[in-house]
Design an enzyme around this catalytic site. Structure first.
Site, mmCIF file in Angstrom:
data_model
loop_
_atom_site.group_PDB
_atom_site.id
_atom_site.type_symbol
_atom_site.label_atom_id
_atom_site.label_comp_id
_atom_site.label_asym_id
_atom_site.label_seq_id
_atom_site.Cartn_x
_atom_site.Cartn_y
_atom_site.Cartn_z
ATOM 1 N N CYS A 129 27.139 -17.630 136.593
ATOM 2 C CA CYS A 129 26.110 -18.585 135.844
ATOM 3 C C CYS A 129 27.318 -20.011 135.889
ATOM 4 O O CYS A 129 28.321 -20.068 135.160
ATOM 5 C CB CYS A 129 25.825 -17.437 134.847
ATOM 6 S SG CYS A 129 25.054 -19.141 133.700
ATOM 7 N N HIS A 171 16.905 -16.138 137.252
ATOM 8 C CA HIS A 171 17.779 -16.613 136.726
ATOM 9 C C HIS A 171 17.603 -17.921 135.615
ATOM 10 O O HIS A 171 17.955 -17.602 134.421
ATOM 11 C CB HIS A 171 18.910 -16.081 137.506
ATOM 12 C CG HIS A 171 20.065 -17.224 137.154
ATOM 13 N ND1 HIS A 171 21.164 -15.855 137.208
ATOM 14 C CD2 HIS A 171 20.502 -18.121 136.193
ATOM 15 C CE1 HIS A 171 22.332 -16.843 136.546
ATOM 16 N NE2 HIS A 171 21.945 -18.098 136.092
ATOM 17 N N GLU A 172 17.018 -18.638 136.570
ATOM 18 C CA GLU A 172 16.835 -20.089 135.437
ATOM 19 C C GLU A 172 15.237 -19.650 134.439
ATOM 20 O O GLU A 172 15.674 -20.494 133.065
ATOM 21 C CB GLU A 172 16.583 -21.097 136.174
ATOM 22 C CG GLU A 172 16.985 -21.333 137.249
ATOM 23 C CD GLU A 172 18.866 -21.940 136.927
ATOM 24 O OE1 GLU A 172 18.841 -21.849 135.460
ATOM 25 O OE2 GLU A 172 19.677 -21.521 137.573
ATOM 26 N N HIS A 175 17.287 -18.055 130.916
ATOM 27 C CA HIS A 175 18.086 -18.912 130.826
ATOM 28 C C HIS A 175 16.986 -19.592 129.648
ATOM 29 O O HIS A 175 17.424 -20.151 128.209
ATOM 30 C CB HIS A 175 17.830 -20.381 131.219
ATOM 31 C CG HIS A 175 19.959 -20.109 131.670
ATOM 32 N ND1 HIS A 175 20.074 -19.326 130.673
ATOM 33 C CD2 HIS A 175 20.463 -19.800 133.099
ATOM 34 C CE1 HIS A 175 21.593 -19.334 132.143
ATOM 35 N NE2 HIS A 175 21.854 -19.807 132.936
#
Length: 213
Positions: A129, A171-172, A175
């Protein structure tokens, strides 16, 4: 319960954060411990005009490329909006590409995204990351996901992603929900970048056996 944005997430406050950034070629990526990474971002609903939004997306793309990375969410530059940019042009070795199901992902922008698994299959691989520099960790993620999102023109979209592209999408989007990959990582797998070459094989079998995760 109806979500009410805080004063720090009001349209005026967001504009005060964003507009000065648009004068820069690049801005820093905030690191783990910064509160922006732990607050769920607010939906984009017109806090920026079309030109400002386009400039923010262009800035995020430059920052992502400069890092370099394959995705960047607005909270990673301190902006609490549900916006992320994604692009994967990395060409791995054929064995790694096949095992990880990694193929090019052309650039695109997601706003107000949400994903769901398409089946019960999962895959476990190392990932890193840009907001947790210096480390890699194994994360078990859905192998295939469906993503609902708005594009930069505000048009609702639905796409399906598989393999490595699905990993990037998860993953994004995580966030934007205040989740960093280390929250989901198998902690015994965590490796500093200086040690990671030991485990930079296409798969994770050796790392799993030796590190005991």
């Amino acid at each position: 319960m109806i979500y009410e944005p805080s004063a720090a997430e009001s349209s005026a406050a967001i504009r005060e954060l964003v507009l000065p950034m648009l004068e820069s070629e690049l801005v820093p990526i905030v690191q783990l411990g910064h509160p922006a990474l732990r607050r769920p971002a607010v939906p984009f609903d017109g806090q920026l005009n079309d030109d400002e939004l386009a400039a923010l997306i262009a800035l995020m793309r430059r920052v992502m490329h400069d890092a370099p990375g394959v995705g960047l969410a607005a909270p990673q530059i301190g902006i609490p909006l549900r916006i992320a940019v994604l692009e994967d042009n990395y060409v791995p070795e054929p064995e790694a590409a096949e095992l990880r199901e990694r193929s090019p992902l052309p650039f695109f922008t997601i706003m107000n995204p949400r994903y769901e698994p398409l089946d019960d299959q999962t895959a476990a691989f190392y990932e890193g990351c840009l907001s947790f520099e210096g480390y890699q960790g194994v994360v078990v993620r859905h192998r295939s996901v469906g993503l609902d999102y708005d594009d930069e023109a505000g048009t609702a979209r639905r796409r399906e992603f598989h393999g490595w592209s699905a990993r990037i999408v998860q993953h994004e989007t995580d966030h934007l929900n205040g989740i960093v990959y280390v929250d989901k990582a198998l902690t015994r797998s965590l490796s500093s970048n200086s040690e990671f070459m030991r485990w930079a094989a296409p798969g994770i079998d050796d790392a799993r056996r030796i590190l005991g995760f």
